[in-house]
Design a protein around this motif. Structure first.
Motif, PDB file in Angstrom:
ATOM      1  N   PHE A 259       0.992  -1.038  -0.093  1.00 38.84           N
ATOM      2  CA  PHE A 259       0.218   0.206   0.341  1.00 38.84           C
ATOM      3  C   PHE A 259       0.386   1.214  -0.142  1.00 38.84           C
ATOM      4  O   PHE A 259       0.413   2.425   0.656  1.00 38.84           O
ATOM      5  CB  PHE A 259      -1.229   0.141   1.283  1.00 38.84           C
ATOM      6  CG  PHE A 259      -0.525  -0.076   2.608  1.00 38.84           C
ATOM      7  CD1 PHE A 259      -0.384  -2.079   2.488  1.00 38.84           C
ATOM      8  CD2 PHE A 259       0.172   0.097   3.054  1.00 38.84           C
ATOM      9  CE1 PHE A 259      -0.160  -2.506   3.926  1.00 38.84           C
ATOM     10  CE2 PHE A 259       1.416  -0.154   4.765  1.00 38.84           C
ATOM     11  CZ  PHE A 259       0.752  -1.839   4.858  1.00 38.84           C
ATOM     12  N   CYS A 260       1.811   0.786  -1.289  1.00 42.28           N
ATOM     13  CA  CYS A 260       2.781   2.512  -0.524  1.00 42.28           C
ATOM     14  C   CYS A 260       2.626   3.259  -1.200  1.00 42.28           C
ATOM     15  O   CYS A 260       2.370   3.963  -0.774  1.00 42.28           O
ATOM     16  CB  CYS A 260       4.380   2.479  -1.153  1.00 42.28           C
ATOM     17  SG  CYS A 260       5.189   0.626  -1.110  1.00 42.28           S
ATOM     18  N   CYS A 263       0.898   5.889   0.799  1.00 36.67           N
ATOM     19  CA  CYS A 263       0.967   5.697   2.580  1.00 36.67           C
ATOM     20  C   CYS A 263       2.294   7.138   2.472  1.00 36.67           C
ATOM     21  O   CYS A 263       3.238   7.869   2.212  1.00 36.67           O
ATOM     22  CB  CYS A 263       3.181   4.958   2.240  1.00 36.67           C
ATOM     23  SG  CYS A 263       3.890   5.017   3.880  1.00 36.67           S
ATOM     24  N   ARG A 265       3.698   7.791   6.074  1.00 30.60           N
ATOM     25  CA  ARG A 265       3.630   8.195   7.668  1.00 30.60           C
ATOM     26  C   ARG A 265       5.351   8.525   6.867  1.00 30.60           C
ATOM     27  O   ARG A 265       6.368   7.904   6.488  1.00 30.60           O
ATOM     28  CB  ARG A 265       3.652   6.496   8.133  1.00 30.60           C
ATOM     29  CG  ARG A 265       2.172   6.207   7.990  1.00 30.60           C
ATOM     30  CD  ARG A 265       2.064   4.730   8.366  1.00 30.60           C
ATOM     31  NE  ARG A 265       2.040   3.876   7.737  1.00 30.60           N
ATOM     32  CZ  ARG A 265       1.446   3.842   6.489  1.00 30.60           C
ATOM     33  NH1 ARG A 265       0.380   4.916   6.741  1.00 30.60           N
ATOM     34  NH2 ARG A 265       2.023   2.731   4.922  1.00 30.60           N
ATOM     35  N   ARG A 267       8.327   8.776  10.493  1.00 28.17           N
ATOM     36  CA  ARG A 267       8.738   7.808  12.064  1.00 28.17           C
ATOM     37  C   ARG A 267      10.030   8.370  12.186  1.00 28.17           C
ATOM     38  O   ARG A 267      11.248   9.435  11.777  1.00 28.17           O
ATOM     39  CB  ARG A 267       9.162   6.542  11.204  1.00 28.17           C
ATOM     40  CG  ARG A 267       8.284   6.026  10.824  1.00 28.17           C
ATOM     41  CD  ARG A 267       8.106   4.167  11.035  1.00 28.17           C
ATOM     42  NE  ARG A 267       7.126   3.336  10.652  1.00 28.17           N
ATOM     43  CZ  ARG A 267       6.403   3.878   9.603  1.00 28.17           C
ATOM     44  NH1 ARG A 267       6.526   4.300   8.310  1.00 28.17           N
ATOM     45  NH2 ARG A 267       5.418   2.426   9.330  1.00 28.17           N
ATOM     46  N   CYS A 277      10.242   5.737   5.561  1.00 28.88           N
ATOM     47  CA  CYS A 277       9.862   4.359   5.027  1.00 28.88           C
ATOM     48  C   CYS A 277       9.998   3.016   6.647  1.00 28.88           C
ATOM     49  O   CYS A 277      11.577   3.513   7.095  1.00 28.88           O
ATOM     50  CB  CYS A 277      10.580   4.122   3.803  1.00 28.88           C
ATOM     51  SG  CYS A 277       9.928   1.871   3.069  1.00 28.88           S
ATOM     52  N   LEU A 278       9.262   2.740   6.260  1.00 31.08           N
ATOM     53  CA  LEU A 278       9.609   0.926   8.133  1.00 31.08           C
ATOM     54  C   LEU A 278      10.734   0.474   7.545  1.00 31.08           C
ATOM     55  O   LEU A 278      11.493  -0.071   8.130  1.00 31.08           O
ATOM     56  CB  LEU A 278       8.228   0.195   8.013  1.00 31.08           C
ATOM     57  CG  LEU A 278       8.066  -0.333   8.832  1.00 31.08           C
ATOM     58  CD1 LEU A 278       8.313  -0.067  10.507  1.00 31.08           C
ATOM     59  CD2 LEU A 278       7.388  -1.351   8.415  1.00 31.08           C
ATOM     60  N   PHE A 279      10.841   0.429   6.530  1.00 35.07           N
ATOM     61  CA  PHE A 279      12.100  -0.202   5.599  1.00 35.07           C
ATOM     62  C   PHE A 279      13.785   0.391   5.403  1.00 35.07           C
ATOM     63  O   PHE A 279      14.568   0.273   4.115  1.00 35.07           O
ATOM     64  CB  PHE A 279      12.084  -1.669   4.662  1.00 35.07           C
ATOM     65  CG  PHE A 279      10.493  -2.316   5.038  1.00 35.07           C
ATOM     66  CD1 PHE A 279       9.718  -1.377   4.392  1.00 35.07           C
ATOM     67  CD2 PHE A 279      11.055  -3.576   4.979  1.00 35.07           C
ATOM     68  CE1 PHE A 279       8.708  -2.741   4.854  1.00 35.07           C
ATOM     69  CE2 PHE A 279       9.919  -3.811   5.938  1.00 35.07           C
ATOM     70  CZ  PHE A 279       8.426  -3.669   5.875  1.00 35.07           C
ATOM     71  N   ARG A 310      10.799  12.713  -1.318  1.00 37.62           N
ATOM     72  CA  ARG A 310      10.328  11.079  -1.054  1.00 37.62           C
ATOM     73  C   ARG A 310      10.210  10.721  -1.579  1.00 37.62           C
ATOM     74  O   ARG A 310       9.264  11.079  -2.236  1.00 37.62           O
ATOM     75  CB  ARG A 310       9.584  11.519   0.506  1.00 37.62           C
ATOM     76  CG  ARG A 310       9.657   9.838   0.944  1.00 37.62           C
ATOM     77  CD  ARG A 310       8.000   9.633   1.824  1.00 37.62           C
ATOM     78  NE  ARG A 310       7.939   8.466   2.132  1.00 37.62           N
ATOM     79  CZ  ARG A 310       6.009   7.926   2.576  1.00 37.62           C
ATOM     80  NH1 ARG A 310       5.407   9.194   2.106  1.00 37.62           N
ATOM     81  NH2 ARG A 310       6.147   7.098   3.619  1.00 37.62           N
ATOM     82  N   ASP A 312       9.889   6.858  -1.400  1.00 35.25           N
ATOM     83  CA  ASP A 312       9.838   5.160  -0.731  1.00 35.25           C
ATOM     84  C   ASP A 312       8.794   4.442  -1.079  1.00 35.25           C
ATOM     85  O   ASP A 312       7.656   5.165  -1.570  1.00 35.25           O
ATOM     86  CB  ASP A 312      10.606   5.534   1.280  1.00 35.25           C
ATOM     87  CG  ASP A 312      11.158   6.293   1.315  1.00 35.25           C
ATOM     88  OD1 ASP A 312      12.011   5.373   1.205  1.00 35.25           O
ATOM     89  OD2 ASP A 312      10.837   7.374   1.217  1.00 35.25           O
ATOM     90  N   SER A 315       8.007  -1.145  -0.484  1.00 39.08           N
ATOM     91  CA  SER A 315       7.129  -2.925   0.119  1.00 39.08           C
ATOM     92  C   SER A 315       6.809  -3.161  -1.516  1.00 39.08           C
ATOM     93  O   SER A 315       6.228  -4.498  -1.930  1.00 39.08           O
ATOM     94  CB  SER A 315       5.752  -2.768   0.801  1.00 39.08           C
ATOM     95  OG  SER A 315       6.373  -3.303   2.056  1.00 39.08           O
TER      96      SER A 315
END
Ligand code: SF4
Length: 338
Positions: A259-260, A263, A265, A267, A277-279, A310, A312, A315
């Motif tokens: 679902f990028c 996204c 978000r 962090r 990005c989470l990754f 950004r 990213d 996923s």
């Protein structure tokens, strides 16, 4: 002002990690073998102060952030959390102030956090099977304490309560229907999360993932479901409700249905690194400019520059074969929260 990234995604959510410590040792995040008693966590002075977190959050809300999520490690290890919550709750533009926790320390402070302005909680709970729960919390959790905390959060009005379940094939997937059955009719929303290749230490393999569509079939074989719309564009969970009116569940499918595209978000780690990005494999240091006296305009410039560039979408680009064999050096999840 609402800033958008290179893929036109708005900056909507800021996840704030308060500390890198946790009282659990979940193997998919903080395996005991790596995070043993001698492990060097961040010192207090290396972590952002609450005033520094407030300053960054204030700048972020001026750039469009309306949802703040407090996370860790385990955020309830921060004993001064209620005062930070109070400060964040008063920021202009904050519409949603949530906390993610393993709930072991929640019951005694649930009402205090609600009074301070916390709106809702998300609780990580991977199984109601005692042995499986213990295995997935690294032998440090107590199921009864977590269930009591869920009741205390409900009494305190920290709702809707979301229950996050990381589903791993051959570990807890056989206990998912019992967990769903337990929370049916309670109003609490269970979200089934595909096991992800977060960080670099959980030895992730694609065959450990139970695709959401398979889980959906298992659930529907027991209880008919109907799809419901997302609450807002960037919401991570695909929402369903039981046709018999017993509530809502969600599926978070970062591996098989990424679902990028929506996204929204960012962090913030507890030592002041901003990740998009989470990754992510690198972040931007906000602590240094902060401690060198940067004012809110300068911080806003830094944040805007980061977000505007950004692009990213890890996923969407993930190649499970690569993810399995070549551990791309990614930020560890315990440093930024899920
Ligand atoms: S992989 Fe990164 S860009 Fe994609 S949804 Fe997750 S955090 Fe967002």
């Amino acid at each position: 002002m609402q800033i958008r990234d290179a893929l036109e995604r708005p900056l909507h959510d800021l996840r704030i990690s308060l500390l890198d410590r946790c009282n659990f040792r979940c193997p998919y995040c903080m395996p005991e073998s790596e995070f043993h008693d001698a492990y060097q966590f961040l010192t207090k002075s290396e972590r952002l102060t609450h005033d520094e977190i407030l300053k960054i959050a204030r700048v972020a809300t001026s750039l469009g952030v309306s949802k703040l999520r407090l996370t860790g490690g385990e955020p309830l290890l921060d004993k001064k959390l209620p005062s930070l919550v109070n400060g964040l709750a008063q920021l202009d533009g904050v519409e949603d102030l949530a906390l993610t926790t393993n709930a072991m320390l929640l019951a005694p402070v649930a009402q205090t956090l609600a009074d301070a302005g916390l709106q809702r909680v998300t609780i990580s709970l991977d199984s109601l099977d005692e042995d499986v729960f213990r295995q997935m919390s690294g032998g440090r959790g107590d199921l009864a304490t977590v269930l009591e905390a869920i009741d205390a959060a409900e009494v305190a009005g920290l709702s809707p309560i979301k229950i996050n379940v990381v589903v791993e094939r051959g570990v807890n997937d056989h206990t998912i229907l019992d967990l769903l059955d337990h929370f049916r009719g309670t109003g609490h929303i269970v979200r089934l999360i595909e096991y992800m290749d977060v960080g670099n230490r959980n030895g992730w393999r694609m065959d450990q993932v139970v695709p959401s569509r398979e889980l959906l079939e298992r659930v529907e074989a027991r209880w008919p479901l109907r799809r419901v719309d997302r609450n807002y564009p960037g919401e991570v969970a695909r929402r369903y409700e039981y046709e018999d009116g017993q509530g809502e569940i969600g599926f978070i499918s970062s591996v098989t249905e990424p679902f990028c595209g929506s996204c929204s978000r960012a962090r913030l780690s507890s030592d002041g690194m901003l990740y998009t990005c989470l990754f992510a494999n690198q972040g931007t240091d906000l602590r240094e400019p902060l401690r060198n006296g940067a004012d809110e305009d300068e911080l806003a410039d830094i944040l805007s520059r980061i977000w505007l560039q950004r692009a990213d979408r890890y996923s969407e680009l993930r190649r499970p074969d690569v993810a399995e064999h070549h551990a791309l050096s990614k930020v560890e999840m315990y440093r930024i929260g899920g």
